[in-house]
Design an enzyme around this catalytic site. Structure first.
Site, PDB file in Angstrom:
ATOM      1  N   GLU A 159      -0.581  -8.813   4.878  1.00 18.36           N
ATOM      2  CA  GLU A 159      -0.383  -8.933   6.324  1.00 18.36           C
ATOM      3  C   GLU A 159      -1.706  -8.912   7.088  1.00 18.36           C
ATOM      4  OE1 GLU A 159      -0.745  -4.531   5.767  1.00 18.36           O
ATOM      5  OE2 GLU A 159       0.022  -6.236   4.599  1.00 18.36           O
TER       6      GLU A 159
ATOM      7  N   HIS B  54      -3.264  -5.821   1.039  1.00 17.73           N
ATOM      8  CA  HIS B  54      -2.562  -6.033   2.310  1.00 17.73           C
ATOM      9  C   HIS B  54      -2.470  -7.518   2.671  1.00 17.73           C
ATOM     10  CE1 HIS B  54      -2.377  -1.822   3.873  1.00 17.73           C
ATOM     11  NE2 HIS B  54      -3.401  -1.658   3.041  1.00 17.73           N
TER      12      HIS B  54
ATOM     13  N   CYS C 229       0.835  -1.191   0.000  1.00 19.84           N
ATOM     14  CA  CYS C 229       0.000   0.000   0.000  1.00 19.84           C
ATOM     15  C   CYS C 229       0.883   1.258   0.000  1.00 19.84           C
ATOM     16  CB  CYS C 229      -0.969  -0.044   1.187  1.00 19.84           C
ATOM     17  SG  CYS C 229      -2.388   1.054   1.023  1.00 19.84           S
TER      18      CYS C 229
END
EC number: 6.3.5.3
Length: 227
Positions: free
Chosen positions: A196, A194, A86
């Site tokens: 994560e 994302h 991002c």
């Protein structure tokens, strides 16, 4: 394996990245402040999402001048894996480590939802644990994730197999549905979604964990097997 999560003023996904490495991957990880000048003690560098320096001027435009980015440039030249997610992707583009630019979403709105990605290249150090053309569910959260590059750059990305991920249904207007790209050397990945945030089934899915598992696998094959 030891990871560094670079923290800029305004980063807000650094904790998620730290959790993914320490608690889900089970590897060593440190928060590293943006003014560090030395990353030699780390095997992989992670640039998290957020709004570094308030995203003034352009997203990532000020962060590119941070001392840590000189060390990131050096680490990239050494072949270490660099992952920017991002805002981290935006910083990598502003720093010249990846081609192209990230612009306002086509609908001019901030978007926060889970999208489907297609794995375009599973022969990188970030995607080796996926199957080619595998479709995965990964969250997005951005207002300026519309990837742009000119026709010549797009041609080079396609010919060099540098497109790692594409959106199944393009949410933001990105050229050629691009969600993530690697550099020519293959050790720098930038992606808007994302991974994560998708490392634990309790959080809605764990399909992003393979990005980090791929990095670990590459490192073990390179440095542990050959030790």
């Amino acid at each position: 394996m030891k990871f560094a999560v670079i923290v800029f003023p305004g980063s807000n996904c650094d904790v998620d990245m730290f959790h993914a490495i320490k608690d889900e991957l089970g590897e060593e990880v440190d928060y590293v402040w943006h003014d560090t000048e030395n990353l030699d003690g780390y095997d992989a560098i992670l640039l998290p999402g957020g709004f570094s320096y308030g995203d003034y001027l352009r997203c990532g435009a000020i962060s590119r001048f941070a001392n840590a980015m000189k060390a990131v440039q050096k680490a990239a030249e050494q072949g270490k894996p660099i992952l920017g997610v991002c805002n981290g992707f935006q910083i990598l583009v502003e720093s010249g480590l990846l081609p192209g630019a990230l612009m306002r979403n086509e609908n001019l709105k901030f978007m926060c939802r889970t999208v489907q990605l297609r794995v375009e290249n599973n022969e990188t150090m970030f995607t080796s644990q996926y199957e080619k053309d595998e479709v995965i569910n990964i969250p997005i959260a951005h207002g300026e994730g519309n990837y742009y590059c000119d026709e010549e750059t797009l041609k080079q990305l396609e010919e060099n197999n540098q497109i790692a991920f594409r959106y199944v249904e393009n949410p933001n207007g990105s050229v050629s549905d691009i969600a993530g790209i690697v550099n020519e050397k293959g050790n720098v990945l930038g992606m808007m979604p994302h991974p994560e945030r998708a490392v634990d089934e309790l959080l809605g899915g764990a399909e992003g964990l393979k990005v980090f598992q791929s990095i670990l696998k590459q490192w073990r094959e390179t440095y542990v097997v050959n030790a």
